[in-house]
Scaffold this motif. Structure first.
Motif, PDB file in Angstrom:
ATOM      1  N   SER A 258     -69.797 -38.663   2.252  1.00  7.45           N
ATOM      2  CA  SER A 258     -68.665 -37.831   1.842  1.00  7.45           C
ATOM      3  C   SER A 258     -69.021 -36.349   1.803  1.00  7.45           C
ATOM      4  O   SER A 258     -68.138 -35.505   1.639  1.00  7.45           O
ATOM      5  CB  SER A 258     -68.171 -38.257   0.454  1.00  7.45           C
ATOM      6  OG  SER A 258     -67.685 -39.581   0.475  1.00  7.45           O
TER       7      SER A 258
ATOM      8  N   GLU B 257     -64.975 -30.917  11.969  1.00  8.81           N
ATOM      9  CA  GLU B 257     -64.960 -32.242  11.333  1.00  8.81           C
ATOM     10  C   GLU B 257     -65.689 -32.213   9.987  1.00  8.81           C
ATOM     11  O   GLU B 257     -65.235 -32.830   9.014  1.00  8.81           O
ATOM     12  CB  GLU B 257     -65.612 -33.271  12.254  1.00  8.81           C
ATOM     13  CG  GLU B 257     -64.797 -33.589  13.505  1.00  8.81           C
ATOM     14  CD  GLU B 257     -65.565 -34.459  14.492  1.00  8.81           C
ATOM     15  OE1 GLU B 257     -66.702 -34.867  14.162  1.00  8.81           O
ATOM     16  OE2 GLU B 257     -65.024 -34.719  15.578  1.00  8.81           O
TER      17      GLU B 257
ATOM     18  N   GLU C 158     -61.483 -33.231   2.393  1.00  8.77           N
ATOM     19  CA  GLU C 158     -60.945 -34.543   2.028  1.00  8.77           C
ATOM     20  C   GLU C 158     -61.636 -35.085   0.785  1.00  8.77           C
ATOM     21  O   GLU C 158     -60.983 -35.650  -0.109  1.00  8.77           O
ATOM     22  CB  GLU C 158     -61.104 -35.518   3.192  1.00  8.77           C
ATOM     23  CG  GLU C 158     -60.190 -35.228   4.366  1.00  8.77           C
ATOM     24  CD  GLU C 158     -60.471 -36.126   5.569  1.00  8.77           C
ATOM     25  OE1 GLU C 158     -59.627 -36.159   6.474  1.00  8.77           O
ATOM     26  OE2 GLU C 158     -61.542 -36.778   5.594  1.00  8.77           O
ATOM     27  N   THR C 159     -62.944 -34.913   0.711  1.00  7.64           N
ATOM     28  CA  THR C 159     -63.693 -35.380  -0.455  1.00  7.64           C
ATOM     29  C   THR C 159     -63.235 -34.668  -1.715  1.00  7.64           C
ATOM     30  O   THR C 159     -62.986 -35.294  -2.759  1.00  7.64           O
ATOM     31  CB  THR C 159     -65.205 -35.153  -0.253  1.00  7.64           C
ATOM     32  OG1 THR C 159     -65.641 -35.918   0.874  1.00  7.64           O
ATOM     33  CG2 THR C 159     -65.995 -35.562  -1.481  1.00  7.64           C
TER      34      THR C 159
ATOM     35  N   LYS D  19     -63.903 -32.997   6.420  1.00  7.85           N
ATOM     36  CA  LYS D  19     -64.415 -34.099   5.605  1.00  7.85           C
ATOM     37  C   LYS D  19     -64.698 -33.630   4.187  1.00  7.85           C
ATOM     38  O   LYS D  19     -64.367 -34.331   3.214  1.00  7.85           O
ATOM     39  CB  LYS D  19     -65.681 -34.678   6.235  1.00  7.85           C
ATOM     40  CG  LYS D  19     -66.291 -35.847   5.458  1.00  7.85           C
ATOM     41  CD  LYS D  19     -65.338 -37.027   5.398  1.00  7.85           C
ATOM     42  CE  LYS D  19     -65.957 -38.214   4.695  1.00  7.85           C
ATOM     43  NZ  LYS D  19     -65.021 -39.364   4.598  1.00  7.85           N
TER      44      LYS D  19
END
Length: 245
Positions: free
Chosen positions: A150, A108, A115-116, A112
């Motif tokens: 983030s 995860e 994604e940031t 993440k």
């Protein structure tokens, strides 16, 4: 009360003794950087950093290198690919060489961060740095305050500071205010902080001894004109070698 002149002498002795380019550090375990683009190198030294939590750092970077060099798992270093794959696919790649050892949580974290980078910086660590003018203080504001969620784990005091030190050391990233870096405090450096009388025994035994150590070192380094980036590895190696029980 700390005698800054005596402490500075001790620290300079430690730097002289342990600032040895032939001494292997965890991040020395990396692919041939001359064969990589700057962006690939930045991703290599950035994403695994967030998984360096209560584990053997040497093994972490051995796993990172194996994962990077394997064509079947290298995709995890490409945010544009990670975000379009299933969690199971990413987890399988991250755990193949034990880069992620907390299977769900660390998968995860990795996703993440990807994604940031994808959503905010066109998949590029270089854009994260450039957007913040290569400034330690601006990066700290972005990653530790404004958008802390983030940047899981890499936004923490220890990893944030060490991440930037690694980028400077291996990639010569032009940090504009490098003197603003703090020491990256782990259990070894907490012990060293007490041994060198930078913190008290009472502070050593507090739950937030790492935070207290960082604050104390910020003051000490400012007064002795020694930069954290110059002391970090020698102090860590000294503590690891001299203070292990």
């Amino acid at each position: 009360m700390i005698n800054n002149l005596e402490l500075k002498k001790q620290l300079l002795d430690i730097i002289k003794q342990y600032d040895d380019p032939h001494t292997a550090l965890p991040e020395d375990e990396h692919p041939d950087l001359s064969k990589l683009s700057m962006e690939d190198s930045l991703r290599y030294f950035t994403l695994p950093m967030a998984l360096d939590y209560r584990r053997d750092s040497y093994k972490l970077w051995q796993s990172a290198k194996a994962t990077f060099l394997d064509p079947a798992t290298n995709f995890v270093f490409k945010p544009e690919e990670v975000i379009n794959l299933s969690v199971n696919d990413v987890q399988e790649a991250l755990t193949k060489y034990k880069l992620a050892i907390q299977y769900n949580k660390q998968t995860e974290i990795w996703i993440k961060l990807c994604e940031t980078l994808h959503n905010n910086y066109n998949d590029k660590v270089s854009e994260l740095l450039a957007t913040n003018n290569y400034s330690v203080m601006l990066l700290k504001k972005e990653m530790q305050k404004t958008n802390k969620k983030s940047y899981p784990y890499i936004s923490g005091d220890k990893l944030f500071n060490y991440w930037l030190m690694v980028l400077k050391k291996y990639l010569d990233i032009p940090l504009q205010d490098i003197e603003k870096l703090s020491l990256a405090i782990d259990s070894h450096i907490v012990k060293a902080s007490y041994k060198l009388q930078v913190i008290t025994e009472e502070e050593l035994n507090k739950y937030n001894s790492a935070k207290l150590s960082m604050r104390a070192w910020d003051k000490v380094l400012q007064e002795t004109s020694i930069r954290a980036i110059d002391l970090q590895n020698p102090l860590w190696l000294w503590a690891k070698n001299e203070l292990n029980e």
